[in-house]
Design a protein around this motif. Sequence first.
Motif, short mmCIF file in Angstrom:
data_model
loop_
_atom_site.label_atom_id
_atom_site.label_comp_id
_atom_site.label_asym_id
_atom_site.label_seq_id
_atom_site.Cartn_x
_atom_site.Cartn_y
_atom_site.Cartn_z
N GLY A 242 0.82 -1.20 0.00
CA GLY A 242 0.00 0.00 0.00
C GLY A 242 0.85 1.25 0.00
N GLU A 243 0.23 2.37 -0.34
CA GLU A 243 0.91 3.65 -0.31
C GLU A 243 -0.05 4.71 0.20
OE1 GLU A 243 2.19 4.24 -4.32
OE2 GLU A 243 0.16 4.52 -5.11
N VAL A 244 0.50 5.64 0.99
CA VAL A 244 -0.27 6.75 1.53
C VAL A 244 0.30 8.03 0.94
CG1 VAL A 244 -0.94 8.02 3.60
CG2 VAL A 244 -0.76 5.53 3.68
N ILE A 245 -0.55 8.82 0.30
CA ILE A 245 -0.12 10.07 -0.32
C ILE A 245 -0.74 11.22 0.45
CG2 ILE A 245 -0.14 11.45 -2.43
CD1 ILE A 245 -0.48 8.83 -4.00
N GLY A 246 0.09 12.10 0.98
CA GLY A 246 -0.40 13.25 1.72
C GLY A 246 0.56 13.61 2.83
N GLY A 247 0.40 14.79 3.37
CA GLY A 247 1.22 15.25 4.48
C GLY A 247 0.34 15.75 5.60
N VAL A 265 3.70 -0.88 3.63
CA VAL A 265 3.11 0.40 3.24
C VAL A 265 4.20 1.46 3.13
CG1 VAL A 265 1.49 2.22 3.90
CG2 VAL A 265 0.92 -0.17 4.38
N GLN A 266 4.14 2.23 2.05
CA GLN A 266 5.05 3.36 1.86
C GLN A 266 4.30 4.66 2.12
OE1 GLN A 266 7.39 3.20 -1.94
NE2 GLN A 266 6.00 1.48 -2.37
N MET A 267 4.97 5.61 2.76
CA MET A 267 4.41 6.95 2.93
C MET A 267 5.14 7.87 1.96
SD MET A 267 3.70 7.23 7.01
CE MET A 267 2.78 8.74 6.70
N LEU A 268 4.41 8.40 1.00
CA LEU A 268 5.02 9.16 -0.09
C LEU A 268 5.00 10.66 0.14
CD1 LEU A 268 3.60 7.16 -3.14
CD2 LEU A 268 5.70 6.77 -1.85
N GLY A 269 4.31 11.13 1.18
CA GLY A 269 4.24 12.56 1.44
C GLY A 269 3.38 13.27 0.42
N GLU A 270 3.49 14.60 0.38
CA GLU A 270 2.75 15.38 -0.60
C GLU A 270 3.44 15.30 -1.96
OE1 GLU A 270 2.52 19.28 1.10
OE2 GLU A 270 0.62 18.82 2.09
N LEU A 271 2.65 15.14 -3.01
CA LEU A 271 3.18 15.03 -4.37
C LEU A 271 2.47 16.04 -5.26
CD1 LEU A 271 3.07 11.12 -4.78
CD2 LEU A 271 5.07 12.52 -4.20
N PRO A 272 3.10 16.44 -6.37
CA PRO A 272 2.39 17.28 -7.35
C PRO A 272 1.12 16.58 -7.81
CG PRO A 272 4.73 17.15 -7.86
CD PRO A 272 4.49 16.15 -6.77
N HIS A 273 0.09 17.36 -8.10
CA HIS A 273 -1.20 16.77 -8.42
C HIS A 273 -1.13 15.84 -9.63
CE1 HIS A 273 -5.61 16.94 -9.59
NE2 HIS A 273 -5.61 16.43 -8.39
N SER A 274 -0.30 16.18 -10.61
CA SER A 274 -0.18 15.32 -11.79
C SER A 274 0.36 13.95 -11.41
CB SER A 274 0.72 15.97 -12.84
OG SER A 274 2.01 16.22 -12.29
#
Length: 405
Positions: A242-247, A265-274
């Motif tokens: 799994g992955e969590v996108i957000g800060g 599970v990976q935490m990817l932090g905030e990413l560009p919307h694209s």
Amino acid sequence: MDTMIDVVLRSYPVTTQTFHYQRLAEFARLGVLGTVWVESRSDGHVDPDLEALFGDRVRFIGDLPAPSSAEIARHAKLLTEAATKAKSGNGEGGPAGAVKQTLSGIRLGKYLRYHGAARLVHAAFCTANLTIARAAAQTAGLPYSTEVHSPLSWSRNPGWFRVKVADAYVVAVISDYTRKRVISHCPDARDRIVEVHCGLSSRPESPPSTNHGRMLTSVGGLVDKKGHDMFIGACDRLGEPGEVIGGGELQSDLARLIDHLDAPVQMLGELPHSEVLDRIGGSRVGVLAARQAEAGDEDGVPVALVEFMRAGVPVCSTPVAGIPELLRTIGALATENDHIALAAAIREGCAETSRGVEVVENSYSSEDESALLAKLLAAVPGPSSPDNTNKTALAASLGARRHKP
């Protein structure tokens, strides 16, 4: 339409409020957007295509001349209401924050009274945005309107919410659940409420994906109401990546939970919307384990789920707030705060994808929803109209107003 709508935002830019930027872009395309008034600058980034449509319309309230002590005294009632009705934990800084935002509204209202071209002031949210918009409109002698998204607006400070909504000409809500909750707190607003969804553009950059990957994906701020801890627990139980996108504020707590469980599970932090959209389109299942958090705060209708559905990705969530209205008979709903039930729903209930695309296209089009809201706001009598205090007559005249099934 010749109505110029000035919109109040608390900060600019804000990366997590894509639907608001799309709303502003549609207002600009329809020729009704006046100035976007902002209380403070933030560190976020706006999609360049959207900013090109309205970026030059953005102005900061703090750049306007401050009102004189005599002008402030003339609006002492507004300041007294803010100081006595606003409560701590209300999402806008308690009484001190409400007074500060009311002063910002008086400052803006002074400018609009003598220099503005707006016929109406619209608050994009009904917390700090509405405090500013209401004070500005009443100082300038203009009507105002607002949108109600999250229960945070009323659950922590119902008395202040009632004061601010009482004189709004149009109250746009994002779901039937929200409509019922607003009416329970403000029954007199019943005839001024219209359901307008937070939509997505019906012109997506790419068609729905048919090549989904193995990843379970959860998108949203790292706050309690998003239930990311339940998502992590479900991934651990399923043994699926799994992955969590957000800060947000729970970054460290969630990272410790992943380490403790040794969850995949990976935490990817905030990413560009694209990039967020790319990962959404490549997901096996989109998951949001939404819950009612402290003091009643909860999601309205999470835009992340709408984005998964538009991408043709199966979705799984919980029966919180307006989520059942969005998912209807598609996707899967698991018991709130139960990672075991969430894992079972992900494993057994996520097969339907085509109808999710259909629901978004038919009921969550940013173009259609924004056009409806613009039409409603254009029907509000201007400041020189003899009917500008007759909100009941206005409600009866809103032929485009509808309650969605």
